[in-house]
Write a protein that holds these residues in place. Sequence first.
Motif, PDB file in Angstrom:
ATOM      1  N   SER A  45      53.060  26.227  -9.122  1.00  0.00           N
ATOM      2  CA  SER A  45      51.631  26.189  -8.815  1.00  0.00           C
ATOM      3  C   SER A  45      50.875  25.464  -9.934  1.00  0.00           C
ATOM      4  CB  SER A  45      51.104  27.615  -8.666  1.00  0.00           C
ATOM      5  OG  SER A  45      49.714  27.604  -8.443  1.00  0.00           O
ATOM      6  N   GLY A  46      50.024  24.518  -9.539  1.00  0.00           N
ATOM      7  CA  GLY A  46      49.250  23.751 -10.519  1.00  0.00           C
ATOM      8  C   GLY A  46      49.902  22.446 -10.940  1.00  0.00           C
ATOM      9  N   LEU A  47      51.158  22.237 -10.522  1.00  0.00           N
ATOM     10  CA  LEU A  47      51.872  21.017 -10.918  1.00  0.00           C
ATOM     11  C   LEU A  47      52.019  20.051  -9.733  1.00  0.00           C
ATOM     12  CD1 LEU A  47      54.743  22.475 -13.176  1.00  0.00           C
ATOM     13  CD2 LEU A  47      52.364  21.952 -13.765  1.00  0.00           C
ATOM     14  N   GLU A  48      51.088  20.137  -8.779  1.00  0.00           N
ATOM     15  CA  GLU A  48      51.189  19.337  -7.551  1.00  0.00           C
ATOM     16  C   GLU A  48      51.215  17.840  -7.800  1.00  0.00           C
ATOM     17  OE1 GLU A  48      49.466  23.293  -6.622  1.00  0.00           O
ATOM     18  OE2 GLU A  48      48.936  21.720  -8.068  1.00  0.00           O
ATOM     19  N   SER A  49      50.693  17.390  -8.933  1.00  0.00           N
ATOM     20  CA  SER A  49      50.627  15.948  -9.180  1.00  0.00           C
ATOM     21  C   SER A  49      52.004  15.332  -9.424  1.00  0.00           C
ATOM     22  CB  SER A  49      49.721  15.644 -10.381  1.00  0.00           C
ATOM     23  OG  SER A  49      50.219  16.252 -11.560  1.00  0.00           O
ATOM     24  N   PHE A  50      52.995  16.173  -9.748  1.00  0.00           N
ATOM     25  CA  PHE A  50      54.327  15.596  -9.972  1.00  0.00           C
ATOM     26  C   PHE A  50      55.475  16.466  -9.441  1.00  0.00           C
ATOM     27  CE2 PHE A  50      53.418  18.098 -13.741  1.00  0.00           C
ATOM     28  CZ  PHE A  50      54.637  18.655 -14.116  1.00  0.00           C
ATOM     29  N   VAL A  51      55.164  17.475  -8.646  1.00  0.00           N
ATOM     30  CA  VAL A  51      56.197  18.315  -8.022  1.00  0.00           C
ATOM     31  C   VAL A  51      55.960  18.369  -6.519  1.00  0.00           C
ATOM     32  CG1 VAL A  51      57.276  20.595  -7.922  1.00  0.00           C
ATOM     33  CG2 VAL A  51      56.404  19.753 -10.117  1.00  0.00           C
ATOM     34  N   ARG A  52      57.028  18.155  -5.747  1.00  0.00           N
ATOM     35  CA  ARG A  52      56.946  18.276  -4.288  1.00  0.00           C
ATOM     36  C   ARG A  52      57.981  19.285  -3.814  1.00  0.00           C
ATOM     37  NH1 ARG A  52      56.742  12.759  -4.829  1.00  0.00           N
ATOM     38  NH2 ARG A  52      58.796  12.360  -3.897  1.00  0.00           N
ATOM     39  N   GLU A  53      57.695  19.875  -2.649  1.00  0.00           N
ATOM     40  CA  GLU A  53      58.596  20.867  -2.074  1.00  0.00           C
ATOM     41  C   GLU A  53      59.340  20.263  -0.889  1.00  0.00           C
ATOM     42  OE1 GLU A  53      58.396  25.662  -1.009  1.00  0.00           O
ATOM     43  OE2 GLU A  53      56.557  24.466  -1.129  1.00  0.00           O
ATOM     44  N   ASN A  54      60.613  20.661  -0.754  1.00  0.00           N
ATOM     45  CA  ASN A  54      61.454  20.224   0.375  1.00  0.00           C
ATOM     46  C   ASN A  54      61.498  18.691   0.516  1.00  0.00           C
ATOM     47  OD1 ASN A  54      62.144  22.883   1.169  1.00  0.00           O
ATOM     48  ND2 ASN A  54      60.141  23.088   2.145  1.00  0.00           N
ATOM     49  N   GLU A  55      61.827  18.032  -0.574  1.00  0.00           N
ATOM     50  CA  GLU A  55      61.927  16.574  -0.597  1.00  0.00           C
ATOM     51  C   GLU A  55      63.288  16.108  -0.097  1.00  0.00           C
ATOM     52  OE1 GLU A  55      61.027  12.476  -1.854  1.00  0.00           O
ATOM     53  OE2 GLU A  55      59.822  14.239  -1.393  1.00  0.00           O
ATOM     54  N   PRO A  56      63.338  15.227   0.916  1.00  0.00           N
ATOM     55  CA  PRO A  56      64.625  14.681   1.355  1.00  0.00           C
ATOM     56  C   PRO A  56      65.307  13.926   0.212  1.00  0.00           C
ATOM     57  CG  PRO A  56      62.874  14.184   2.936  1.00  0.00           C
ATOM     58  CD  PRO A  56      62.204  14.726   1.718  1.00  0.00           C
ATOM     59  N   TRP A  69      62.849  21.807  -4.591  1.00  0.00           N
ATOM     60  CA  TRP A  69      61.746  21.285  -5.414  1.00  0.00           C
ATOM     61  C   TRP A  69      62.170  19.922  -5.952  1.00  0.00           C
ATOM     62  CZ3 TRP A  69      57.755  24.495  -4.908  1.00  0.00           C
ATOM     63  CH2 TRP A  69      58.006  25.866  -4.709  1.00  0.00           C
ATOM     64  N   PHE A  70      61.237  18.977  -6.004  1.00  0.00           N
ATOM     65  CA  PHE A  70      61.513  17.635  -6.518  1.00  0.00           C
ATOM     66  C   PHE A  70      60.478  17.333  -7.597  1.00  0.00           C
ATOM     67  CE2 PHE A  70      61.709  12.903  -6.163  1.00  0.00           C
ATOM     68  CZ  PHE A  70      63.077  12.766  -6.340  1.00  0.00           C
ATOM     69  N   VAL A  71      60.947  17.127  -8.808  1.00  0.00           N
ATOM     70  CA  VAL A  71      60.070  17.028  -9.985  1.00  0.00           C
ATOM     71  C   VAL A  71      60.157  15.631 -10.590  1.00  0.00           C
ATOM     72  CG1 VAL A  71      59.444  18.106 -12.178  1.00  0.00           C
ATOM     73  CG2 VAL A  71      60.605  19.471 -10.416  1.00  0.00           C
ATOM     74  N   GLN A  72      59.017  14.947 -10.692  1.00  0.00           N
ATOM     75  CA  GLN A  72      58.960  13.608 -11.284  1.00  0.00           C
ATOM     76  C   GLN A  72      57.964  13.598 -12.446  1.00  0.00           C
ATOM     77  OE1 GLN A  72      58.282  11.893  -7.227  1.00  0.00           O
ATOM     78  NE2 GLN A  72      59.663  10.279  -7.941  1.00  0.00           N
ATOM     79  N   PRO A  73      58.352  14.160 -13.571  1.00  0.00           N
ATOM     80  CA  PRO A  73      57.438  14.238 -14.707  1.00  0.00           C
ATOM     81  C   PRO A  73      57.106  12.859 -15.266  1.00  0.00           C
ATOM     82  CG  PRO A  73      59.646  14.882 -15.370  1.00  0.00           C
ATOM     83  CD  PRO A  73      59.677  14.713 -13.889  1.00  0.00           C
ATOM     84  N   VAL A  76      69.525  17.061 -12.414  1.00  0.00           N
ATOM     85  CA  VAL A  76      68.884  15.831 -12.879  1.00  0.00           C
ATOM     86  C   VAL A  76      69.455  14.652 -12.110  1.00  0.00           C
ATOM     87  CG1 VAL A  76      68.368  14.353 -14.844  1.00  0.00           C
ATOM     88  CG2 VAL A  76      68.534  16.824 -15.179  1.00  0.00           C
ATOM     89  N   LEU A  77      68.564  13.861 -11.520  1.00  0.00           N
ATOM     90  CA  LEU A  77      68.946  12.745 -10.666  1.00  0.00           C
ATOM     91  C   LEU A  77      68.571  11.424 -11.330  1.00  0.00           C
ATOM     92  CD1 LEU A  77      69.751  11.652  -7.782  1.00  0.00           C
ATOM     93  CD2 LEU A  77      67.342  11.939  -7.172  1.00  0.00           C
ATOM     94  N   GLY A  78      69.538  10.504 -11.391  1.00  0.00           N
ATOM     95  CA  GLY A  78      69.243   9.161 -11.875  1.00  0.00           C
ATOM     96  C   GLY A  78      68.956   8.260 -10.686  1.00  0.00           C
ATOM     97  N   ARG A  84      63.682  13.967 -11.582  1.00  0.00           N
ATOM     98  CA  ARG A  84      63.961  12.537 -11.631  1.00  0.00           C
ATOM     99  C   ARG A  84      63.027  11.876 -12.643  1.00  0.00           C
ATOM    100  NH1 ARG A  84      64.573   7.943  -6.879  1.00  0.00           N
ATOM    101  NH2 ARG A  84      66.166   6.799  -8.011  1.00  0.00           N
ATOM    102  N   LEU A  85      63.614  11.296 -13.675  1.00  0.00           N
ATOM    103  CA  LEU A  85      62.824  10.659 -14.730  1.00  0.00           C
ATOM    104  C   LEU A  85      62.651   9.186 -14.397  1.00  0.00           C
ATOM    105  CD1 LEU A  85      64.445  12.344 -17.893  1.00  0.00           C
ATOM    106  CD2 LEU A  85      62.688  13.219 -16.341  1.00  0.00           C
TER     107      LEU A  85
END
Length: 296
Positions: free
Chosen positions: A8-19, A34-38, A60-62, A80-81
Amino acid sequence: MQLVGPFSGLESFVRENEPLAPHTWYRIGGPAKWFVQPRSVEELKDAAIRCVENGIQIYVLGLGANLLVGDDGVNGAVFRLDADHWKTAEINGINVEVGAGADMQKLVLKTVRAGLAGVECLAGIPGTIGGGIRMNAGGKFGDLGAVVTRVTVMAADGTIFDRTKDDLVFDYRSTNISAPFILGATLELDEEDPDRIMKRTKEIWMYKRNTQPLNAKNCGCIFKNPRGLSAGALIDQAGLKGMVIGGAEVSTKHANFIIAHPGCKADDVMRLVKIIREKVWEKNQIHLESEVKVWA
């Protein structure tokens, strides 16, 4: 979309149920919970700490080149960085400071043009520097670990530290880095005539193009080469070239590659992997160890 729960609060770089299929070379597999793109170290720390606090498994995904995602996806947080912050590559003399998200093929071209030799062995190998270091990417022409002098890593609790050459161990498709996040590295290369390096790079690329199914959907070599032997040759000797299960096929060009045809499921690939292992064991009593990472 507003997130509820651990991010919660990290919507700008976290998505839910990402293919995840579009993020892998195989183009198969299910979604990430969860899909995180910091976009910065601070955002990476924040999300990682929330994973620890909530018992969420970290992946961690490259570029997804050496990866098979199961059909049901991943019940965890996939990081994913791939923001610009992680893609830097700065040349200082013979040293290159490179971010974990930098594309290995772009790095090869940049260093060749600068007259720096040492990473041309990566020609034709897709992936990011972070994944390349983790797997010690390379092959018969050399490997990445030979030129790495420092790796900056981050633990799941947000602690950042450097691993230096004296305590780094690079082995065949592995390294002794246990921290989940590789942030960047320093590579020490050798000065050489750019034309000579380019000639060598092209020769390596041509060799791979002629011996590997680079134009088909695959994830690179499925198995590690047993010591002193070729996994591809062992699979070929077992009569498995061209074998098909569902939409998955053992490549007729290089038996250590499994091609994903239209409609292929991750389960098709996994079933084929199991059969290959069994047949090679029956014929030679050699256990083939996975090189591809499986998230299932």
